[in-house]
Write a protein that holds these residues in place. Sequence first.
Motif, PDB file in Angstrom:
ATOM      1  N   GLY A   1       0.808  -1.213   0.000  1.00  0.00           N
ATOM      2  CA  GLY A   1       0.000   0.000   0.000  1.00  0.00           C
ATOM      3  C   GLY A   1       0.837   1.256   0.000  1.00  0.00           C
ATOM      4  N   GLN A   2       1.950   1.258   0.774  1.00  0.00           N
ATOM      5  CA  GLN A   2       2.828   2.415   0.793  1.00  0.00           C
ATOM      6  C   GLN A   2       3.502   2.612  -0.552  1.00  0.00           C
ATOM      7  N   ALA A   3       3.951   1.530  -1.168  1.00  0.00           N
ATOM      8  CA  ALA A   3       4.594   1.655  -2.471  1.00  0.00           C
ATOM      9  C   ALA A   3       3.625   2.187  -3.505  1.00  0.00           C
ATOM     10  N   GLN A   4       2.369   1.741  -3.434  1.00  0.00           N
ATOM     11  CA  GLN A   4       1.383   2.214  -4.380  1.00  0.00           C
ATOM     12  C   GLN A   4       1.101   3.691  -4.186  1.00  0.00           C
ATOM     13  N   SER A   5       1.031   4.139  -2.926  1.00  0.00           N
ATOM     14  CA  SER A   5       0.769   5.545  -2.664  1.00  0.00           C
ATOM     15  C   SER A   5       1.914   6.422  -3.146  1.00  0.00           C
ATOM     16  N   VAL A   6       3.158   5.948  -2.993  1.00  0.00           N
ATOM     17  CA  VAL A   6       4.297   6.709  -3.481  1.00  0.00           C
ATOM     18  C   VAL A   6       4.271   6.788  -4.997  1.00  0.00           C
ATOM     19  N   LYS A   7       3.943   5.697  -5.632  1.00  0.00           N
ATOM     20  CA  LYS A   7       3.893   5.684  -7.084  1.00  0.00           C
ATOM     21  C   LYS A   7       2.825   6.635  -7.606  1.00  0.00           C
ATOM     22  N   MET A   8       1.681   6.659  -6.961  1.00  0.00           N
ATOM     23  CA  MET A   8       0.615   7.544  -7.400  1.00  0.00           C
ATOM     24  C   MET A   8       0.975   8.996  -7.171  1.00  0.00           C
ATOM     25  N   SER A   9       1.690   9.285  -6.111  1.00  0.00           N
ATOM     26  CA  SER A   9       2.021  10.674  -5.826  1.00  0.00           C
ATOM     27  C   SER A   9       3.081  11.216  -6.771  1.00  0.00           C
ATOM     28  N   THR A  10       3.939  10.348  -7.308  1.00  0.00           N
ATOM     29  CA  THR A  10       4.980  10.815  -8.218  1.00  0.00           C
ATOM     30  C   THR A  10       4.567  10.732  -9.678  1.00  0.00           C
ATOM     31  N   THR A  11       3.415  10.197  -9.979  1.00  0.00           N
ATOM     32  CA  THR A  11       2.962  10.106 -11.358  1.00  0.00           C
ATOM     33  C   THR A  11       2.455  11.452 -11.822  1.00  0.00           C
ATOM     34  N   PRO A  12       2.941  11.995 -12.958  1.00  0.00           N
ATOM     35  CA  PRO A  12       2.461  13.295 -13.421  1.00  0.00           C
ATOM     36  C   PRO A  12       0.997  13.229 -13.794  1.00  0.00           C
ATOM     37  N   GLY A  13       0.300  14.303 -13.530  1.00  0.00           N
ATOM     38  CA  GLY A  13      -1.130  14.331 -13.789  1.00  0.00           C
ATOM     39  C   GLY A  13      -1.504  14.948 -15.112  1.00  0.00           C
ATOM     40  N   ASN A  14      -0.519  15.487 -15.873  1.00  0.00           N
ATOM     41  CA  ASN A  14      -0.866  16.106 -17.134  1.00  0.00           C
ATOM     42  C   ASN A  14      -1.108  15.056 -18.206  1.00  0.00           C
ATOM     43  N   THR A  15      -1.820  15.446 -19.254  1.00  0.00           N
ATOM     44  CA  THR A  15      -2.159  14.527 -20.334  1.00  0.00           C
ATOM     45  C   THR A  15      -1.327  14.794 -21.575  1.00  0.00           C
ATOM     46  N   TYR A  16      -0.194  15.393 -21.425  1.00  0.00           N
ATOM     47  CA  TYR A  16       0.687  15.631 -22.557  1.00  0.00           C
ATOM     48  C   TYR A  16       2.110  15.759 -22.053  1.00  0.00           C
ATOM     49  N   THR A  17       3.065  15.542 -22.952  1.00  0.00           N
ATOM     50  CA  THR A  17       4.473  15.649 -22.617  1.00  0.00           C
ATOM     51  C   THR A  17       4.909  17.104 -22.720  1.00  0.00           C
ATOM     52  N   ILE A  18       5.427  17.636 -21.642  1.00  0.00           N
ATOM     53  CA  ILE A  18       5.828  19.036 -21.618  1.00  0.00           C
ATOM     54  C   ILE A  18       7.068  19.214 -22.499  1.00  0.00           C
ATOM     55  N   SER A  19       7.005  20.160 -23.401  1.00  0.00           N
ATOM     56  CA  SER A  19       8.118  20.473 -24.275  1.00  0.00           C
ATOM     57  C   SER A  19       8.247  21.982 -24.397  1.00  0.00           C
ATOM     58  N   LYS A  20       9.382  22.403 -24.859  1.00  0.00           N
ATOM     59  CA  LYS A  20       9.614  23.828 -25.003  1.00  0.00           C
ATOM     60  C   LYS A  20       8.685  24.402 -26.060  1.00  0.00           C
ATOM     61  N   GLN A  21       8.027  25.498 -25.720  1.00  0.00           N
ATOM     62  CA  GLN A  21       7.089  26.133 -26.631  1.00  0.00           C
ATOM     63  C   GLN A  21       7.540  27.557 -26.925  1.00  0.00           C
ATOM     64  N   ILE A  22       7.225  27.993 -28.119  1.00  0.00           N
ATOM     65  CA  ILE A  22       7.540  29.347 -28.547  1.00  0.00           C
ATOM     66  C   ILE A  22       6.304  30.220 -28.350  1.00  0.00           C
ATOM     67  N   LYS A  23       6.486  31.374 -27.765  1.00  0.00           N
ATOM     68  CA  LYS A  23       5.364  32.280 -27.555  1.00  0.00           C
ATOM     69  C   LYS A  23       4.917  32.843 -28.899  1.00  0.00           C
ATOM     70  N   THR A  24       3.650  32.616 -29.207  1.00  0.00           N
ATOM     71  CA  THR A  24       3.102  33.046 -30.486  1.00  0.00           C
ATOM     72  C   THR A  24       1.813  33.832 -30.261  1.00  0.00           C
ATOM     73  N   GLU A  25       1.419  34.549 -31.290  1.00  0.00           N
ATOM     74  CA  GLU A  25       0.217  35.369 -31.207  1.00  0.00           C
ATOM     75  C   GLU A  25      -1.048  34.525 -31.271  1.00  0.00           C
ATOM     76  N   TYR A  26      -0.967  33.403 -31.972  1.00  0.00           N
ATOM     77  CA  TYR A  26      -2.140  32.546 -32.179  1.00  0.00           C
ATOM     78  C   TYR A  26      -1.953  31.238 -31.412  1.00  0.00           C
ATOM     79  N   PRO A  27      -3.045  30.515 -31.149  1.00  0.00           N
ATOM     80  CA  PRO A  27      -2.938  29.288 -30.333  1.00  0.00           C
ATOM     81  C   PRO A  27      -2.141  28.198 -31.037  1.00  0.00           C
TER      82      PRO A  27
END
Length: 278
Positions: A80-106
């Motif tokens: 149970g402790q191992a599972q809780s640690v694994k869940m706490s360190t799992t990222p919650g985002n649904t995409y891979t963060i990468s460097k983005q360029i600031k643009t005027e349009y989406p």
Amino acid sequence: MVGASRVKQCKWLWLAPQRTSHIEFPPRLVDMIFASGINPLLELQRLGSSKLQGTSQSRRPQFACLRPPCSTTTTTETAGQAQSVKMSTTPGNTYTISKQIKTEYPLIDNDPHFKRVIRYARPSDYVHGIVAAAAGPSLLYAMERFAPSYVGKGGVAQTMRLGGAMGLCGGFIYFYQRSILRFYGMSENAREVQMDMREMVDKVKRGEPIYGESQLTPAMQGVAARQSRYSALFMAVLPWFNFVNHSQHGVDTAKYYRQAERELEAERLAREGGNPSQ
């Protein structure tokens, strides 16, 4: 207390200017040193310096410790402790963060597939590409008409063929770059934003991967994405296209699933309102 089996492996290296030898201490002595918390290196240096008072400073020996990695004791966690640690360190985002360029349009996609860029191209992109492809041969022909080179028909034909091939390559690159810059958000892309949302939501409803099936492992997909991400910005020097279906495109794909849920719920309510017996 350090075990005798491990302490036997700990040797002190005597580095002298003329000779090199290993001195192995008895296990009981080493146990006492480690148990007392005394720094063995400092103590041996102090003892050595006191015994070598008559020796000149330039010939005084130096000490170094060759010590194997110490085994650390860790507390065994429950499942149970191992599972809780694994869940706490799992990222919650649904995409891979990468460097983005600031643009005027989406941003729509920072590494779109080659076929997707072609499908999303506007009619104006085709016009600009055709004009750019025809510009090279047309200029060569015009210069030959107004300022003849007198190389004969064979030389002119070879020049025109070469100019036409280069014009086709340049026209296609110009056409491709105009289309892909809208995915990057570097030019007006309202039409492409709507097309992207419609295409991805329809795939979610059908239960298909939104970015297509891939035979590569997630690690290799990441390698492919890093090689071609924002590659169109260097297109004039090195044409580089993405032919890999991967999941790293720099956008949060949760928006497609939320929109699909809203549309499915609206369709369900419409069916229930049209047929009260359900």
